[in-house]
Design a protein around this motif. Structure first.
Motif, mmCIF file in Angstrom:
data_model
loop_
_atom_site.group_PDB
_atom_site.id
_atom_site.type_symbol
_atom_site.label_atom_id
_atom_site.label_comp_id
_atom_site.label_asym_id
_atom_site.label_seq_id
_atom_site.Cartn_x
_atom_site.Cartn_y
_atom_site.Cartn_z
ATOM 1 N N SER A 179 9.285 0.460 11.894
ATOM 2 C CA SER A 179 8.604 -0.797 11.578
ATOM 3 C C SER A 179 7.306 -0.939 12.387
ATOM 4 N N GLU A 180 7.315 -0.500 13.652
ATOM 5 C CA GLU A 180 6.096 -0.535 14.478
ATOM 6 C C GLU A 180 5.050 0.433 13.946
ATOM 7 N N GLN A 181 5.499 1.629 13.537
ATOM 8 C CA GLN A 181 4.567 2.622 12.995
ATOM 9 C C GLN A 181 3.937 2.120 11.702
ATOM 10 N N LYS A 182 4.745 1.494 10.869
ATOM 11 C CA LYS A 182 4.223 0.952 9.608
ATOM 12 C C LYS A 182 3.196 -0.130 9.887
ATOM 13 N N GLN A 183 3.501 -1.043 10.801
ATOM 14 C CA GLN A 183 2.579 -2.126 11.137
ATOM 15 C C GLN A 183 1.267 -1.572 11.704
ATOM 16 N N PHE A 184 1.351 -0.601 12.602
ATOM 17 C CA PHE A 184 0.169 0.020 13.202
ATOM 18 C C PHE A 184 -0.709 0.632 12.102
ATOM 19 N N CYS A 185 -0.099 1.429 11.239
ATOM 20 C CA CYS A 185 -0.863 2.116 10.182
ATOM 21 C C CYS A 185 -1.380 1.150 9.135
ATOM 22 N N GLN A 186 -0.632 0.097 8.833
ATOM 23 C CA GLN A 186 -1.131 -0.900 7.877
ATOM 24 C C GLN A 186 -2.366 -1.590 8.434
ATOM 25 N N ARG A 187 -2.359 -1.866 9.720
ATOM 26 C CA ARG A 187 -3.536 -2.486 10.337
ATOM 27 C C ARG A 187 -4.734 -1.541 10.308
ATOM 28 N N VAL A 188 -4.497 -0.251 10.499
ATOM 29 C CA VAL A 188 -5.592 0.727 10.440
ATOM 30 C C VAL A 188 -6.174 0.773 9.027
ATOM 31 N N ILE A 189 -5.327 0.853 8.026
ATOM 32 C CA ILE A 189 -5.817 0.950 6.650
ATOM 33 C C ILE A 189 -6.483 -0.369 6.223
ATOM 34 N N ASP A 190 -5.993 -1.496 6.734
ATOM 35 C CA ASP A 190 -6.652 -2.778 6.466
ATOM 36 C C ASP A 190 -8.035 -2.816 7.123
ATOM 37 N N ASN A 191 -8.153 -2.210 8.297
ATOM 38 C CA ASN A 191 -9.445 -2.146 8.968
ATOM 39 C C ASN A 191 -10.413 -1.247 8.194
#
Length: 134
Positions: free
Chosen positions: A114-126
């Motif tokens: 769940s942490e990895q997904k959140q981290f990567c989602q924030r990167v792709i949103d950026n």
């Protein structure tokens, strides 16, 4: 597998350039403003190597995200294998004047998925924010 997605209001040519060019990767490849990507190597072709050094700006955390591209079909898909043998892919789908990006990857075992997904989602949103603003 972890999946993250975004839709970018830009041409596929611009999305591809911003996704694959080190001068742009330096600017968007971070989940929050206290992170950055101080080093980028990216040879976007099958058999080409990539290495992104991601770090907090205070240098308390740093890691290399690196591997080899196993398949590159320009404007459609990038598949890769990381140095720890995990695999992933990034798919680009054109929908009218929008490009939908879907990244799917195997999580590593140290941090919760769940942490990895959140981290990567924030990167792709950026990535979306940066690409649409430039």
């Amino acid at each position: 597998m972890i999946t993250v997605q975004t839709s970018v209001n830009a041409s596929i040519e611009k999305v591809w350039e911003f996704w694959t060019t080190p001068k742009h990767i330096h600017k968007w490849n971070n989940p929050t403003d206290d992170w950055h990507t101080p080093a980028v190597e990216n040879d976007v072709k099958a058999g080409g190597k990539f290495k992104y050094t991601m770090a907090t700006k205070d240098e308390s955390i740093s890691f290399d995200y690196e591997g080899i591209y196993t398949k590159v079909d320009k404007f459609l898909v990038i598949e890769y294998q990381l140095v720890d043998n995990r695999t992933g892919s990034v798919q680009f789908e054109i929908q009218d004047d929008i490009v939908k990006i879907t990244e799917i990857f195997e999580p590593e075992k140290t941090h919760p998925a769940s942490e990895q997904k959140q981290f990567c989602q924030r990167v792709i949103d950026n990535f979306k924010k940066y690409t649409e603003a430039n």
